[in-house]
Design an enzyme around this catalytic site. Structure first.
Site, PDB file in Angstrom:
ATOM      1  N   GLY A  18      -1.211   5.230 -10.427  1.00 25.63           N
ATOM      2  CA  GLY A  18      -0.487   3.943 -11.123  1.00 25.63           C
ATOM      3  C   GLY A  18       0.655   4.170 -12.413  1.00 25.63           C
ATOM      4  O   GLY A  18       0.168   4.770 -13.064  1.00 25.63           O
ATOM      5  N   HIS A 236       3.619  -5.809  -1.769  1.00 28.83           N
ATOM      6  CA  HIS A 236       2.978  -4.811  -1.003  1.00 28.83           C
ATOM      7  C   HIS A 236       4.461  -3.615  -1.166  1.00 28.83           C
ATOM      8  O   HIS A 236       5.055  -4.209  -1.423  1.00 28.83           O
ATOM      9  CB  HIS A 236       3.388  -4.763   0.191  1.00 28.83           C
ATOM     10  CG  HIS A 236       2.864  -3.483   1.473  1.00 28.83           C
ATOM     11  ND1 HIS A 236       3.060  -3.835   2.765  1.00 28.83           N
ATOM     12  CD2 HIS A 236       1.862  -2.484   1.654  1.00 28.83           C
ATOM     13  CE1 HIS A 236       3.077  -2.539   3.460  1.00 28.83           C
ATOM     14  NE2 HIS A 236       2.309  -1.315   2.343  1.00 28.83           N
ATOM     15  N   ASP A 237       4.174  -2.256  -1.963  1.00 22.79           N
ATOM     16  CA  ASP A 237       4.951  -1.800  -2.359  1.00 22.79           C
ATOM     17  C   ASP A 237       5.834  -0.873  -0.984  1.00 22.79           C
ATOM     18  O   ASP A 237       6.997  -0.863  -1.954  1.00 22.79           O
ATOM     19  CB  ASP A 237       4.380  -0.208  -3.025  1.00 22.79           C
ATOM     20  CG  ASP A 237       3.062   0.371  -1.992  1.00 22.79           C
ATOM     21  OD1 ASP A 237       3.058  -0.436  -0.439  1.00 22.79           O
ATOM     22  OD2 ASP A 237       2.246   1.262  -2.303  1.00 22.79           O
ATOM     23  N   THR A 238       5.591  -1.053  -0.037  1.00 21.86           N
ATOM     24  CA  THR A 238       6.886  -1.229   0.787  1.00 21.86           C
ATOM     25  C   THR A 238       7.166  -2.057   0.901  1.00 21.86           C
ATOM     26  O   THR A 238       8.260  -1.532   1.382  1.00 21.86           O
ATOM     27  CB  THR A 238       5.688  -0.531   1.978  1.00 21.86           C
ATOM     28  OG1 THR A 238       5.080   0.516   2.440  1.00 21.86           O
ATOM     29  CG2 THR A 238       6.549   0.093   3.697  1.00 21.86           C
TER      30      THR A 238
END
Length: 482
Positions: A18, A236-238
């Site tokens: 992280g 959502h990281d994407t």
């Protein structure tokens, strides 16, 4: 700082680490610095594989303390996983890791009630054994689930601890297989058929929505002076990473690289055809009504697991040695679920090559070259399939995320696709996170403006394809298509 420049904290949680990044944004400025990075080490307990969510939360607090004064905070993370809360809002155990084995055989049980084709037509989500839907079905008989009053996806859980306010961010909710991508809200009929009570979920939020203020206790622990708002981003990281793709038009494909490779297109509507389902493409929601039509590929997880088995050799030296290995000597299917679980990755790759009658890579350099060739081949197939399924041709492939640092992978992807590759930015998810916060603050405009700012301010590298694609077509023929 000028009123035209502001500072934002982007909490970006990946499957292996992280980080809290500090973004400074102005009309012609987009800067990103790392305030704090911390490991994300899952723990195998007697009951299975779990996320150490308390350690992650401590890392977030440490990072906000290191970041110093900020105008807003946003959080993104990996998808599908969640925490359960009781009636008092207390966490009921550590969240289950998506690589845990509890969902084995669950999909087939779901399909007995809602056939796979019908499930895809309703949600547009590809089959993956760890989809939240299957996790929920596996959890229904547990004591924890019986006592649960609220379900929060991982970034929403951290927002809840920071603010005391619960919500469910839409881009991440779309990975649960419980969202209708056409209406961009819950698939109520599907949930009812499967006996899933959607009241478990907090109200939906969209990127840019306010998510609350840091609580007095959090302000005290981080040393920040309130009020500090938390802004909903593409959690959502994407979704955040795609928002930061520095594209100059619409005819582009993207590959978000890291532990996973997410390769596909940004569209205005989902592709819900049977051909899309059998090709195992997903339709996840993005910013501003967009859809991310993409395929999940195993990604650099294959190499990460090998490096762990090899006791973490020098990666630069290993990649230089891999570049000297003849290309496409051996390839594996980088989307094969057989590579999902951790452990024995070098041996499993060798076994797959042996089973397909190819030369068996033995040295770390040979195995690394096999992995990178295989990933480039999977990228090629995903980009080609996406264009055909969506009838959406592309002229360039944008690679963002950690894989942009792997020059060999970027060049091989250009070669395999027969298209130029623009690599960068490496911290795309954090940049997309920051940009959504900046847009909510009125500092930047639409997605086009956001992307132009990324292109003007971030280092990018272009790779031109070398040679023809015939050798890649031949290598693809060695693999059995699903």
């Amino acid at each position: 700082m000028s009123e035209h420049h502001r500072t934002f904290a982007a909490v970006d949680l990946g499957a292996s680490s992280g980080r809290v990044m500090v973004g400074r944004v102005g009309p012609e400025t987009l800067g990103l610095t790392e305030a704090h990075r911390f490991p994300n080490r899952p723990v195998r307990l007697p009951e299975g594989l779990r996320w150490d969510i308390l350690s992650l939360y401590a890392g977030v607090l440490d990072g906000l303390r290191a970041a110093g004064p900020v105008d807003s905070v946003g959080i993104d993370s990996w998808a599908v996983d969640y925490g359960l809360l009781d009636a008092d809002g207390a966490l009921l155990g550590n969240p289950v890791h998506y690589r845990d084995a509890r969902t084995e055989g669950v999909a087939e049980q779901v399909w007995d009630t809602v056939p796979a084709a019908e499930l895809y037509a309703a949600t547009g989500l590809q089959y993956a054994p760890f989809n939240t839907l299957y996790q929920l079905m596996a959890a229904r008989s547990t004591a924890q689930f019986a006592h649960a009053e609220r379900l929060l996806l991982i970034p929403d859980l951290l927002v809840y601890w920071l603010t005391g306010e619960a919500g469910t961010e839409l881009t991440n909710a779309s990975t649960t297989q419980l969202i209708d991508p056409r209406t961009r809200t819950w698939a109520y009929g599907l949930a009812e058929r499967l006996g899933i009570d959607l009241r478990l979920f907090a109200p939906l939020r969209r990127p840019g929505d306010p998510a609350g203020l840091l609580t007095p206790r959090v302000l005290e622990e981080t040393g920040l002076t309130g009020p500090v708002p938390v802004t909903t981003v593409g959690s959502h990281d994407t979704a955040s990473a795609v928002a930061a793709v520095p594209a100059t038009g619409e005819r582009f494909a993207y590959i978000c690289t890291g532990t996973w490779s997410l390769a596909g297109l940004e569209l205005t509507a989902p592709v819900l055809t049977e051909a899309s389902r059998t090709a195992n493409f997903t339709n996840e929601l993005g910013l501003d009504g967009t859809v991310r039509h993409l395929r999940n590929i195993m990604g650099l997880w294959l190499l990460q697991e090998c490096l762990r088995e090899w006791d973490h050799p020098d990666l630069g030296e290993l990649l230089r040695a891999a570049a000297e290995i003849p290309s496409l000597r051996s390839v594996v299917d980088a989307g094969d679920a057989d590579f999902l679980a951790p452990g024995r990755m070098p041996a499993r790759i060798a076994d797959a090559c042996r089973a397909s009658g190819q030369p068996v890579p033995a040295s770390p350099a040979e195995i690394t070259r096999c992995i990178l060739d295989s990933l480039a081949l999977a990228h090629r197939r995903a980009v080609a399939d996406a264009q055909e399924l969506a009838d959406h041709p592309v002229d360039v492939v944008h690679i963002v995320g950690g894989g942009t640092r792997n020059e060999l992978l970027c060049q091989l992807t250009a070669d395999a696709c027969g298209l130029p590759v623009v690599a960068g930015p490496a911290e795309a998810a954090a940049l997309g996170n920051v940009l959504v916060q900046a847009r909510a603050a009125g500092l930047v405009g639409d997605r086009t403006s956001m992307r132009r700012l990324v292109a003007r301010t971030q280092p990018l590298r272009r790779y031109e394809p070398r040679g023809g694609t015939a050798v890649w077509r031949a290598a693809q023929d060695r693999l059995v298509r699903p």
